[in-house]
Write a protein that holds these residues in place. Sequence first.
Motif, PDB file in Angstrom:
ATOM      1  N   SER A 101       0.839  -1.205   0.000  1.00 55.03           N
ATOM      2  CA  SER A 101       0.000   0.000   0.000  1.00 55.03           C
ATOM      3  C   SER A 101       0.872   1.253   0.000  1.00 55.03           C
ATOM      4  O   SER A 101       0.597   2.224  -0.716  1.00 55.03           O
ATOM      5  CB  SER A 101      -0.915  -0.007   1.227  1.00 55.03           C
TER       6      SER A 101
ATOM      7  N   THR B 174       2.422   1.813  -3.444  1.00 56.29           N
ATOM      8  CA  THR B 174       1.458   2.405  -4.375  1.00 56.29           C
ATOM      9  C   THR B 174       1.307   3.906  -4.141  1.00 56.29           C
ATOM     10  O   THR B 174       1.336   4.716  -5.079  1.00 56.29           O
ATOM     11  CB  THR B 174       0.084   1.724  -4.238  1.00 56.29           C
ATOM     12  N   ALA B 175       1.153   4.282  -2.863  1.00 54.59           N
ATOM     13  CA  ALA B 175       1.010   5.703  -2.520  1.00 54.59           C
ATOM     14  C   ALA B 175       2.269   6.481  -2.880  1.00 54.59           C
ATOM     15  O   ALA B 175       2.192   7.606  -3.408  1.00 54.59           O
ATOM     16  CB  ALA B 175       0.717   5.846  -1.023  1.00 54.59           C
ATOM     17  N   ASN B 176       3.426   5.889  -2.610  1.00 56.02           N
ATOM     18  CA  ASN B 176       4.689   6.567  -2.912  1.00 56.02           C
ATOM     19  C   ASN B 176       4.883   6.743  -4.416  1.00 56.02           C
ATOM     20  O   ASN B 176       5.364   7.790  -4.882  1.00 56.02           O
ATOM     21  CB  ASN B 176       5.851   5.764  -2.331  1.00 56.02           C
ATOM     22  N   SER B 177       4.490   5.741  -5.181  1.00 55.85           N
ATOM     23  CA  SER B 177       4.600   5.846  -6.646  1.00 55.85           C
ATOM     24  C   SER B 177       3.716   6.969  -7.167  1.00 55.85           C
ATOM     25  O   SER B 177       4.113   7.715  -8.080  1.00 55.85           O
ATOM     26  CB  SER B 177       4.207   4.510  -7.293  1.00 55.85           C
ATOM     27  N   ASN B 178       2.527   7.102  -6.602  1.00 55.71           N
ATOM     28  CA  ASN B 178       1.624   8.189  -7.001  1.00 55.71           C
ATOM     29  C   ASN B 178       2.221   9.547  -6.647  1.00 55.71           C
ATOM     30  O   ASN B 178       2.100  10.520  -7.411  1.00 55.71           O
ATOM     31  CB  ASN B 178       0.267   8.027  -6.319  1.00 55.71           C
ATOM     32  N   THR B 179       2.863   9.604  -5.482  1.00 53.09           N
ATOM     33  CA  THR B 179       3.501  10.860  -5.059  1.00 53.09           C
ATOM     34  C   THR B 179       4.621  11.254  -6.010  1.00 53.09           C
ATOM     35  O   THR B 179       4.739  12.422  -6.418  1.00 53.09           O
ATOM     36  CB  THR B 179       4.077  10.718  -3.630  1.00 53.09           C
TER      37      THR B 179
ATOM     38  N   ALA C 187       4.976  10.407  -9.129  1.00 47.65           N
ATOM     39  CA  ALA C 187       4.389  10.799 -10.409  1.00 47.65           C
ATOM     40  C   ALA C 187       3.852  12.231 -10.358  1.00 47.65           C
ATOM     41  O   ALA C 187       4.039  13.024 -11.291  1.00 47.65           O
ATOM     42  CB  ALA C 187       3.271   9.826 -10.789  1.00 47.65           C
ATOM     43  N   THR C 188       3.194  12.567  -9.241  1.00 47.23           N
ATOM     44  CA  THR C 188       2.647  13.929  -9.090  1.00 47.23           C
ATOM     45  C   THR C 188       3.763  14.967  -9.026  1.00 47.23           C
ATOM     46  O   THR C 188       3.686  16.029  -9.667  1.00 47.23           O
ATOM     47  CB  THR C 188       1.790  14.010  -7.810  1.00 47.23           C
TER      48      THR C 188
END
Length: 291
Positions: A200, A203-208, A210-211
Motif C-alpha cells: 500500500s 502504491t502511494a509513494n509511486s503516485n507521489t 508521479a505527481t
Amino acid sequence: MRRLLMLSAAFCLSAPAVLAQGASGSSGPMVISISKLDCSRVISHTPSADVAYQPGVDVRGKRVVSADADPKQAEFARKVLPEVLEIPLTINPLTYNKAKKANKNKEEAAAAVAANTTAIATAQAQGTTLNTQLTTLNTQKTALTNTYNTDTAAIVAITGGAGETDPGLLRVRAARQATIDNTYNSNLSSINSQIATVNSSITANSNTVATLQANDTTLRQDYTDTNMATEGTLAGLSAKGLDSTQMKVGTVKYDVARNTFTFNGEPMLSEDQRALAEACSRRGVKAGGRR
C-alpha cells in the motif's frame, strides 16, 4: 534602529566604494559609498561599550611593543587616513518596491523548483527503501513456509510415516501438527499483514513521485516565465532613468582611533551589528575575521 539598519544595508551594497564628489574640506570627514567589502569590514567589527583603543597597551592594561614595524609608514597612514570614516546608507525610493517584488517573485519561483526537486529525490529514496522491505518480507515468508513443510514431514516420519493407522500414533501426530500449525499461521498472518502495508505504501509513494514529477515541469516553466518578467521589470525601471535616484537614510561613522562605530550619532550595539550582518548576508556578504 534594527529595522532601519537592515533596510538600508540591503540597498547600499551594490554601489562601488568611491570617494564622494564634493566631500567636505580636508579637515572634515571623508565621505564614501558603502560596497560589499565595506560592509564585510563593518560587520566583522565587534564593539564593546567599555573598550577604547589605547596605543601601546593590551586589553589587560599591560605595556606592549607597538605593532607599527615602520614608523614612517605609520606616520604616512595617519596623515592620509582621516580620523573618522563616514559611510552613508542609501536606498532608491522610486524603484525599491517594484524591484523588490520582482526579485522576490523570482526567488520564490526558484525556491519552489528546488523544494519540489528535493521532494522527488526523497520520495524516490523512500520507494527504494519500501521495495527493499518488500523483498525482505517475501524472503521471510518463503523461509517460514519451507520450515513449516520440513517440520510437518518430520512429525509424520516419527509417528509411523504416511501410511500409519495406529490411533495412538495418529493422536500424537495430530497434537504436534496442531502446535506447529498455530505457530506457522500466526507468523504467516503477521508477515502477510506487513506485506500488505508495504504494498500500500509503495502504491502511494509511486503516485507521489508521479505527481511531483508532473509538478516539476510546471514549476520550471513558472520559474522561466517569472524570471523573464523580473528582467523585464528591472529593465523597464532602468530605461526610465530611475536607477540613480537615491535617498539617504543614515550614516555609519567609524572612529579610527577609538575603533568604534556609530549610526546617526548613536553607538552601534551588538543588536545593530547583527542586524547589519543579516542584511549584508542576504546580499552575499559574510563577516570576516579581524584584520
